[in-house]
Motif scaffolding. Sequence first.
Motif, PDB file in Angstrom:
ATOM      1  N   ILE A   1       0.876  -1.033   0.066  1.00  0.00           N
ATOM      2  CA  ILE A   1       0.016   0.037   0.043  1.00  0.00           C
ATOM      3  C   ILE A   1       0.741   1.222   0.131  1.00  0.00           C
ATOM      4  N   VAL A   2       0.411   2.294  -0.419  1.00  0.00           N
ATOM      5  CA  VAL A   2       0.960   3.538  -0.380  1.00  0.00           C
ATOM      6  C   VAL A   2      -0.273   4.429   0.627  1.00  0.00           C
ATOM      7  N   TYR A   3       0.231   4.798   1.748  1.00  0.00           N
ATOM      8  CA  TYR A   3      -0.343   5.254   2.687  1.00  0.00           C
ATOM      9  C   TYR A   3      -0.323   6.878   3.244  1.00  0.00           C
ATOM     10  N   LEU A   4      -1.128   7.421   3.499  1.00  0.00           N
ATOM     11  CA  LEU A   4      -1.025   8.748   4.102  1.00  0.00           C
ATOM     12  C   LEU A   4      -1.431   8.717   5.816  1.00  0.00           C
ATOM     13  N   ASP A   5      -0.577   9.071   6.428  1.00  0.00           N
ATOM     14  CA  ASP A   5      -0.834   8.817   7.849  1.00  0.00           C
ATOM     15  C   ASP A   5      -1.219  10.162   8.286  1.00  0.00           C
TER      16      ASP A   5
ATOM     17  N   LEU B   1      -3.552   5.449  -0.614  1.00  0.00           N
ATOM     18  CA  LEU B   1      -3.598   6.236  -1.795  1.00  0.00           C
ATOM     19  C   LEU B   1      -3.725   5.048  -2.862  1.00  0.00           C
ATOM     20  N   ALA B   2      -2.885   4.179  -2.741  1.00  0.00           N
ATOM     21  CA  ALA B   2      -2.889   2.953  -3.784  1.00  0.00           C
ATOM     22  C   ALA B   2      -2.683   1.731  -3.183  1.00  0.00           C
ATOM     23  N   TRP B   3      -2.944   0.556  -3.930  1.00  0.00           N
ATOM     24  CA  TRP B   3      -2.500  -0.666  -3.355  1.00  0.00           C
ATOM     25  C   TRP B   3      -2.431  -1.712  -4.554  1.00  0.00           C
TER      26      TRP B   3
ATOM     27  N   SER C   1       3.858   6.882   3.003  1.00  0.00           N
ATOM     28  CA  SER C   1       4.741   5.835   3.257  1.00  0.00           C
ATOM     29  C   SER C   1       4.267   4.522   2.161  1.00  0.00           C
ATOM     30  N   GLN C   2       5.286   3.721   1.992  1.00  0.00           N
ATOM     31  CA  GLN C   2       4.819   2.467   1.413  1.00  0.00           C
ATOM     32  C   GLN C   2       4.985   1.183   2.156  1.00  0.00           C
TER      33      GLN C   2
ATOM     34  N   LEU D   1       4.287  -5.798   7.887  1.00  0.00           N
ATOM     35  CA  LEU D   1       5.467  -6.603   7.517  1.00  0.00           C
ATOM     36  C   LEU D   1       6.773  -5.455   7.741  1.00  0.00           C
ATOM     37  N   THR D   2       6.274  -4.467   7.038  1.00  0.00           N
ATOM     38  CA  THR D   2       7.427  -3.291   7.006  1.00  0.00           C
ATOM     39  C   THR D   2       7.947  -2.919   8.341  1.00  0.00           C
TER      40      THR D   2
END
Length: 65
Positions: free
Chosen positions: A11-15, A54-56, A21-22, A40-41
Amino acid sequence: MRMAIGQTIEIVYLDRSGKISQRKIEVLAIRDGRIRATCLTAGAPRVFLLSNILAWHPARGKRYA
């Protein structure tokens, strides 16, 4: 996104602070606009807001367990 339960995705994530972050996550459950997952990151359980993804896409390569 429901089909991702039990799968590893990236995922691309907006905190909440606005940082992008990816992450590679293993989706455990999706409910009420939230994804409960093992990140897992970071190597820890996390909850992600669906609205902040934002994307996955399905993770490629080695599956982490």
